[in-house]
Design an enzyme around this catalytic site. Structure first.
Site, PDB file in Angstrom:
ATOM      1  CE  LYS A 119      -1.588   1.605   4.115  1.00  0.00           C
ATOM      2  NZ  LYS A 119      -1.281   3.028   4.408  1.00  0.00           N
ATOM      3  NE  ARG A 124       1.250  10.406   9.901  1.00  0.00           N
ATOM      4  CZ  ARG A 124       0.765   9.465   9.107  1.00  0.00           C
ATOM      5  NH1 ARG A 124      -0.435   8.988   9.313  1.00  0.00           N
ATOM      6  NH2 ARG A 124       1.477   9.018   8.094  1.00  0.00           N
ATOM      7  CG  ASP A 159       3.770   1.560   9.440  1.00  0.00           C
ATOM      8  OD1 ASP A 159       3.435   2.436  10.257  1.00  0.00           O
ATOM      9  OD2 ASP A 159       4.032   1.801   8.243  1.00  0.00           O
ATOM     10  NE  ARG A 177      -6.926   4.462   5.903  1.00  0.00           N
ATOM     11  CZ  ARG A 177      -5.964   4.985   6.654  1.00  0.00           C
ATOM     12  NH1 ARG A 177      -6.120   5.058   7.944  1.00  0.00           N
ATOM     13  NH2 ARG A 177      -4.862   5.437   6.121  1.00  0.00           N
TER      14      ARG A 177
HETATM   15  N1  EPU Z   1       7.692  14.407  10.294  1.00  0.00           N
HETATM   16  C1  EPU Z   1       7.999  15.719  10.553  1.00  0.00           C
HETATM   17  N2  EPU Z   1       7.873  16.627   9.537  1.00  0.00           N
HETATM   18  C2  EPU Z   1       7.480  16.271   8.286  1.00  0.00           C
HETATM   19  C3  EPU Z   1       7.181  14.933   8.021  1.00  0.00           C
HETATM   20  C4  EPU Z   1       7.302  14.005   9.045  1.00  0.00           C
HETATM   21  O1  EPU Z   1       8.371  16.075  11.673  1.00  0.00           O
HETATM   22  O2  EPU Z   1       7.397  17.139   7.410  1.00  0.00           O
HETATM   23  C5  EPU Z   1       7.803  13.423  11.365  1.00  0.00           C
HETATM   24  C6  EPU Z   1       6.518  12.636  11.591  1.00  0.00           C
HETATM   25  O3  EPU Z   1       5.627  13.318  12.442  1.00  0.00           O
HETATM   26  C7  EPU Z   1       7.048  11.349  12.173  1.00  0.00           C
HETATM   27  C8  EPU Z   1       8.350  11.139  11.411  1.00  0.00           C
HETATM   28  O4  EPU Z   1       8.720  12.440  10.943  1.00  0.00           O
HETATM   29  O5  EPU Z   1       7.348  11.527  13.527  1.00  0.00           O
HETATM   30  C9  EPU Z   1       8.268  10.196  10.228  1.00  0.00           C
HETATM   31  O6  EPU Z   1       7.157  10.533   9.404  1.00  0.00           O
HETATM   32  P1  EPU Z   1       7.122  10.249   7.852  1.00  0.00           P
HETATM   33  O7  EPU Z   1       7.022  11.528   7.124  1.00  0.00           O
HETATM   34  O8  EPU Z   1       8.249   9.328   7.487  1.00  0.00           O
HETATM   35  O9  EPU Z   1       5.744   9.477   7.694  1.00  0.00           O
HETATM   36  P2  EPU Z   1       4.843   9.461   6.382  1.00  0.00           P
HETATM   37  O10 EPU Z   1       5.736   9.504   5.219  1.00  0.00           O
HETATM   38  O11 EPU Z   1       3.767  10.483   6.506  1.00  0.00           O
HETATM   39  C10 EPU Z   1       4.824   6.883   6.005  1.00  0.00           C
HETATM   40  C11 EPU Z   1       3.798   5.782   6.012  1.00  0.00           C
HETATM   41  C12 EPU Z   1       3.350   5.508   7.432  1.00  0.00           C
HETATM   42  C13 EPU Z   1       4.580   5.109   8.256  1.00  0.00           C
HETATM   43  C14 EPU Z   1       5.637   6.232   8.177  1.00  0.00           C
HETATM   44  C15 EPU Z   1       6.918   5.906   8.900  1.00  0.00           C
HETATM   45  C16 EPU Z   1       2.686   6.019   3.883  1.00  0.00           C
HETATM   46  C17 EPU Z   1       1.442   6.322   3.149  1.00  0.00           C
HETATM   47  N3  EPU Z   1       2.648   6.177   5.194  1.00  0.00           N
HETATM   48  O12 EPU Z   1       4.173   8.037   6.517  1.00  0.00           O
HETATM   49  O13 EPU Z   1       2.475   4.393   7.364  1.00  0.00           O
HETATM   50  O14 EPU Z   1       4.216   4.899   9.585  1.00  0.00           O
HETATM   51  O15 EPU Z   1       5.948   6.512   6.797  1.00  0.00           O
HETATM   52  O16 EPU Z   1       7.493   4.752   8.390  1.00  0.00           O
HETATM   53  O17 EPU Z   1       3.677   5.627   3.303  1.00  0.00           O
HETATM   54  C18 EPU Z   1       0.716   2.991   8.022  1.00  0.00           C
HETATM   55  O18 EPU Z   1       0.842   2.382   6.945  1.00  0.00           O
HETATM   56  O19 EPU Z   1       0.014   2.550   8.964  1.00  0.00           O
HETATM   57  C19 EPU Z   1       1.394   4.268   8.205  1.00  0.00           C
HETATM   58  C20 EPU Z   1       1.016   5.161   9.118  1.00  0.00           C
END
Ligand code: EPU
Length: 450
Positions: free
Chosen positions: A22, A126, A322, A414
């Site tokens: 996903k 987030r 995750d 989801r």
């Molecule tokens: N963060 C920041 N600033 C940003 C972006 C992120 O401080 O601009 C922080 C976040 O709050 C978090 C950390 O950095 O503490 C990592 O967040 P990341 O941006 O890597 O998360 P994401 O890209 O929004 C993806 C997955 C998540 C998974 C995370 C971490 C997708 C669609 N989502 O989210 O998946 O937990 O990476 O590996 O790829 C799930 O599938 O259940 C899920 C939540």
């Protein structure tokens, strides 16, 4: 709304096949906005988040059509045929935070993007500040207007390659790296992303962008170099298997003291998980496909109580956030005290009070939970609050004595395709029911979607 009713205590046996990822599919789909030629994705899972992304892309003039592909998975053809709309509406973005990954592609190809700022969710705040910092470094002009992010190319013309640091307080950002990499693919000159996310989903996106004509090296490592090109073309790409779905089934085998084979298992993407499972006494045998660790058959077997351990979630290749909730369910039944520390989303513990309702002994303070293993869990009505928390409750229900009702499984839908059917095929007693049919289940109040 649907619920799962589980009668626990059955050892699982049999085989389950992991579907396409996903979290890889969503940015891959968004990358179809980078070209006006068709992009064909093989092995896309049939999930609610994928349908939401299709809906969003459709509004953005990118038509999707699907047909059955190998192993019943979806072959999705995406064609960006109308490039006049560049705005992603709040009522779609709020259903799925991953909508943010259209920002980079829209900006790079259409010169502008308006994407509703995603809000917080059940697993934490987030923010998207790193995404915006990265795009600004490429020269984008970014502002906020009525809760929307407005991004425009610089007045001087194309985005311009730059050296960008994408590390944040909790490590690198996965979708932020995807956004900046996608935008840099069409920028003028070279971009170097330092502290890039090393997750396999980022490497998978780089591999598809390369097939579309991008020049990218280093994806999968903390430094990615992108040499911008003027245009990208269509491509055909097979999505990597879902490491989180695979890890969830490995834990399902272990928690039920069963013996199951997880096919199409990306074991090379699960090294930290395999290491933890083997360390606590779960046997893993890597069969066919070994040598190509992205698609192996892995047999998991567990005959006795697992040993306690310490787990700390980390960016890849560390233990994935995750799978933290699912691992917690397993450790609830360990022979001793375990310590789980969440370093990516320090508030991602909504499953803790629900597991406690099933007899688990858990002490939660800050980003850490001490799990004091118990001899057995006892079935109870529990409330799913986010995708992975829901999976952990299903796993706990499979192992618990008696009946567990997991409410609000739309969260689970989801990220897991037909989970109840797959578990039932391996001997679990689990069925999907309409919540209205349930008697005696308290209408609890849990927080909203992730
Ligand atoms: N963060 C920041 N600033 C940003 C972006 C992120 O401080 O601009 C922080 C976040 O709050 C978090 C950390 O950095 O503490 C990592 O967040 P990341 O941006 O890597 O998360 P994401 O890209 O929004 C993806 C997955 C998540 C998974 C995370 C971490 C997708 C669609 N989502 O989210 O998946 O937990 O990476 O590996 O790829 C799930 O599938 O259940 C899920 C939540």
């Amino acid at each position: 709304m649907d619920a799962f009713v589980i009668h626990g205590g059955r050892r699982l046996s049999g085989r389950v096949r992991v579907g396409g990822s996903k979290n890889a599919s969503l940015p891959l789909m968004a990358a179809a906005l980078l070209t006006d030629e068709p992009v064909v994705l093989e092995g896309v899972p049939r999930l609610a988040d994928i349908s939401n992304m299709r809906r969003l892309l459709d509004e953005l003039g990118c038509r999707a059509s699907d047909e059955p592909g190998a192993h019943g998975a979806m072959r999705l053809t995406l064609h960006s045929h109308d490039e006049s709309v560049s705005a992603a509406r709040y009522d779609i973005v709020r259903t799925m935070r991953a909508s943010i990954c259209v920002l980079g592609p829209l900006l790079a190809r259409r010169g502008q993007a308006r994407v509703s700022m995603p809000g917080g969710c059940a697993i934490g705040d987030r923010p998207v500040d790193l995404h915006l910092r990265g795009l600004r470094a490429l020269g984008a002009e970014i502002s906020l207007d009525s809760g929307d992010i407005l991004a425009r190319k610089p007045r001087s013309g194309r985005l311009k390659g730059a050296r960008i640091f994408l590390g944040g307080p909790y490590g690198p950002t996965v979708l932020g790296t995807a956004n900046v990499m996608s935008a840099a693919a069409l920028a003028d000159g070279e971009t170097i992303i330092e502290s890039a996310a090393c997750e396999p989903e980022v490497a998978d996106l780089a591999s598809m962008l390369s097939a579309m004509g991008a020049q990218i090296s280093g994806a999968g490592s903390p430094r990615i170099t992108i040499r911008g090109v003027r245009e990208l073309h269509g491509a055909r790409h097979t999505v990597i298997p879902d490491r989180i779905e695979a890890g969830t089934y490995l834990i399902a085998g272990a928690i039920t003291r069963g013996r199951i084979t997880v096919e199409n298992c990306p074991i090379d993407h699960l090294m930290a998980v395999a290491d933890q499972l083997e360390g606590i006494g779960v046997r893993l045998r890597i069969g066919e496909g070994a040598g190509n660790g992205v698609r192996a058959s892995v047999t998991v077997e567990c005959e006795s109580r697992v040993k306690p351990t310490q787990v700390t979630t980390q960016p890849h290749p560390g233990f994935p956030t995750d799978l933290q909730a699912q691992m917690m369910s397993l450790l609830c039944l360990a022979d001793g005290n375990s310590v789980i520390t969440e370093r990516i989303y320090p508030q991602r513990f909504l499953h803790v009070p629900e597991l406690a309702r099933m007899g688990a002994t858990l002490f939660h303070q800050g980003p850490t939970v001490v799990v004091s293993g118990v001899r057995e869990l006892v079935g109870a009505p529990v409330m799913a609050s986010d995708l992975r928390a829901s999976a952990s409750l299903v796993l706990a229900g499979l192992a618990a004595k008696g009946k567990t009702t997991v409410l609000r499984v739309y969260h689970l839908d989801r990220g897991y395709e037909r989970m109840e059917e797959r578990l039932a095929a391996m001997g679990a007693q689990i069925e999907r029911v309409d919540e209205k049919e349930l008697a005696g289940v308290p209408a609890g109040a849990a927080s909203g979607g992730d």
